[in-house]
Enzyme design. Structure first.
Site, PDB file in Angstrom:
ATOM      1  N   SER A 101     -25.570 -24.456 -15.270  1.00  0.00           N
ATOM      2  CA  SER A 101     -26.115 -23.545 -14.646  1.00  0.00           C
ATOM      3  C   SER A 101     -27.121 -22.679 -15.459  1.00  0.00           C
ATOM      4  CB  SER A 101     -25.258 -22.016 -14.300  1.00  0.00           C
ATOM      5  OG  SER A 101     -24.649 -21.983 -15.914  1.00  0.00           O
ATOM      6  N   GLY A 115     -12.626 -22.503 -22.914  1.00  0.00           N
ATOM      7  CA  GLY A 115     -12.371 -22.053 -21.357  1.00  0.00           C
ATOM      8  C   GLY A 115     -11.863 -21.059 -20.509  1.00  0.00           C
ATOM      9  N   HIS A 172     -12.277 -17.187 -13.040  1.00  0.00           N
ATOM     10  CA  HIS A 172     -11.936 -16.646 -11.728  1.00  0.00           C
ATOM     11  C   HIS A 172     -10.741 -16.181 -11.446  1.00  0.00           C
ATOM     12  CE1 HIS A 172     -16.326 -17.810 -10.935  1.00  0.00           C
ATOM     13  NE2 HIS A 172     -15.213 -19.509 -10.851  1.00  0.00           N
ATOM     14  N   HIS A 174     -20.808 -16.508  -7.908  1.00  0.00           N
ATOM     15  CA  HIS A 174     -20.495 -17.937  -8.306  1.00  0.00           C
ATOM     16  C   HIS A 174     -19.039 -17.738  -8.029  1.00  0.00           C
ATOM     17  CE1 HIS A 174     -20.143 -22.517  -8.270  1.00  0.00           C
ATOM     18  NE2 HIS A 174     -21.237 -22.568  -7.384  1.00  0.00           N
TER      19      HIS A 174
HETATM   20  N1  SAH Z   1     -21.474 -21.608 -14.553  1.00  0.00           N
HETATM   21  C1  SAH Z   1     -21.040 -23.329 -15.725  1.00  0.00           C
HETATM   22  C2  SAH Z   1     -19.292 -22.618 -15.006  1.00  0.00           C
HETATM   23  C3  SAH Z   1     -18.215 -21.885 -16.040  1.00  0.00           C
HETATM   24  S1  SAH Z   1     -17.503 -22.278 -16.024  1.00  0.00           S
HETATM   25  C4  SAH Z   1     -21.320 -24.288 -14.905  1.00  0.00           C
HETATM   26  O1  SAH Z   1     -21.806 -24.124 -14.103  1.00  0.00           O
HETATM   27  O2  SAH Z   1     -20.940 -25.549 -15.183  1.00  0.00           O
HETATM   28  C5  SAH Z   1     -16.248 -20.995 -16.810  1.00  0.00           C
HETATM   29  C6  SAH Z   1     -16.746 -20.098 -18.191  1.00  0.00           C
HETATM   30  O3  SAH Z   1     -16.358 -19.087 -18.146  1.00  0.00           O
HETATM   31  C7  SAH Z   1     -15.890 -21.181 -18.712  1.00  0.00           C
HETATM   32  O4  SAH Z   1     -16.428 -22.066 -19.769  1.00  0.00           O
HETATM   33  C8  SAH Z   1     -15.310 -19.980 -19.995  1.00  0.00           C
HETATM   34  O5  SAH Z   1     -15.192 -20.863 -21.021  1.00  0.00           O
HETATM   35  C9  SAH Z   1     -15.573 -18.532 -19.682  1.00  0.00           C
HETATM   36  N2  SAH Z   1     -15.276 -17.250 -19.674  1.00  0.00           N
HETATM   37  C10 SAH Z   1     -14.086 -17.257 -19.190  1.00  0.00           C
HETATM   38  N3  SAH Z   1     -13.816 -16.170 -19.558  1.00  0.00           N
HETATM   39  C11 SAH Z   1     -14.571 -15.750 -20.504  1.00  0.00           C
HETATM   40  C12 SAH Z   1     -14.395 -14.395 -21.231  1.00  0.00           C
HETATM   41  N4  SAH Z   1     -13.562 -13.880 -21.395  1.00  0.00           N
HETATM   42  N5  SAH Z   1     -15.617 -14.342 -22.259  1.00  0.00           N
HETATM   43  C13 SAH Z   1     -16.563 -15.224 -22.264  1.00  0.00           C
HETATM   44  N6  SAH Z   1     -16.554 -16.209 -21.380  1.00  0.00           N
HETATM   45  C14 SAH Z   1     -14.947 -16.997 -20.786  1.00  0.00           C
HETATM   46 MG    MG Z   2     -18.886 -21.538 -10.575  1.00  0.00          MG
END
Ligand code: SAH
Ligand code: MG
Length: 205
Positions: free
Chosen positions: A46, A69, A138, A163
């Site tokens: 992204s 993750g 999520h 998203h």
């Molecule tokens: N925007 C990305 C997809 C994100 S996936 C793309 O374009 O591919 C969701 C991400 O949120 C993961 O990398 C995970 O490490 C992060 N995440 C989830 N909970 C989190 C938290 N409490 N603090 C920081 N990052 C978090």
């Molecule tokens: Mg997403």
């Protein structure tokens, strides 16, 4: 979006369909001046859509992620990618891939990795955001915390991009819809102005 940047972003590793990525680029380009922040960067896909939109005006993209993750990326879950586990720690580490991706995209001058727990960073954050893109955990609790702690930082007439928003449960998980999108609309602080696939774009009113 310039063809070279689009081709790079499409090939980058991560979870962002091309049409939603382009909509993200357009939203970032049309957002008011000022920094943009994304919650949930993973391997940088992204960021490859948002970053190029900010380069002409020199604004920064802050990429908040602990790089360990989300729940759904852990072993045994649907979105686990085993090669992202660091053998030294036994934990997921997406930071090296993120960093390489941002470098190869030529985005290092404008993209700033903020590595740590999103809610902790949000509580210490004070800079108003021209655009906020939420794509973090999520689950119910992470989504709800992202709504509560990050959305107050969107500046007036700024953009809130969310998203994986699925109004129909048959299409995907509930929390981004129930814990972020609906509360944002119901708060009266945000109005939807565009939608592409699971990407919802709201304007701070
Ligand atoms: N925007 C990305 C997809 C994100 S996936 C793309 O374009 O591919 C969701 C991400 O949120 C993961 O990398 C995970 O490490 C992060 N995440 C989830 N909970 C989190 C938290 N409490 N603090 C920081 N990052 C978090
Ligand atoms: Mg997403």
């Amino acid at each position: 979006m310039p063809a070279a940047a689009r081709e790079f972003a499409e090939a980058a590793r991560g979870f962002m369909p091309p049409n939603e990525g382009e909509a993200l680029w357009l939203a970032a380009r049309e957002a008011p001046p000022g920094p943009v922040l994304e919650v949930g960067s993973y391997c940088g896909k992204s960021a490859c859509y948002i970053g190029p939109a900010l380069q002409p005006r020199g604004d920064l993209l802050f990429c908040v992620d602990h790089h360990r993750g989300s729940e759904e990326n852990q072993p045994g879950w649907e979105w686990h990618e085993p090669d992202l586990v660091d053998p030294a720690t036994g934990k997921i580490d997406t930071l090296p891939v993120f960093r390489r991706t941002v470098h190869d995209a030529g985005l290092e001058p404008n993209v700033v990795a903020v590595v740590g727990d999103g809610p902790k960073i949000a509580k210490a954050w004070t800079t108003p955001l021209s655009m906020l893109f939420i794509d973090g955990g999520h689950g119910e609790e992470p989504a709800s915390l992202d709504f509560q702690l990050w959305t107050p930082h969107v500046s007036p007439s700024g953009t809130l991009a969310i998203h994986d928003v699925f109004a129909d449960p048959a299409d995907g998980g509930r929390p981004p819809y129930e814990q972020i999108y609906l509360p944002a609309i119901q708060s009266g602080r945000f109005k939807e102005f565009a939608s592409t696939g699971s990407l919802k774009l709201l304007r701070r009113v």
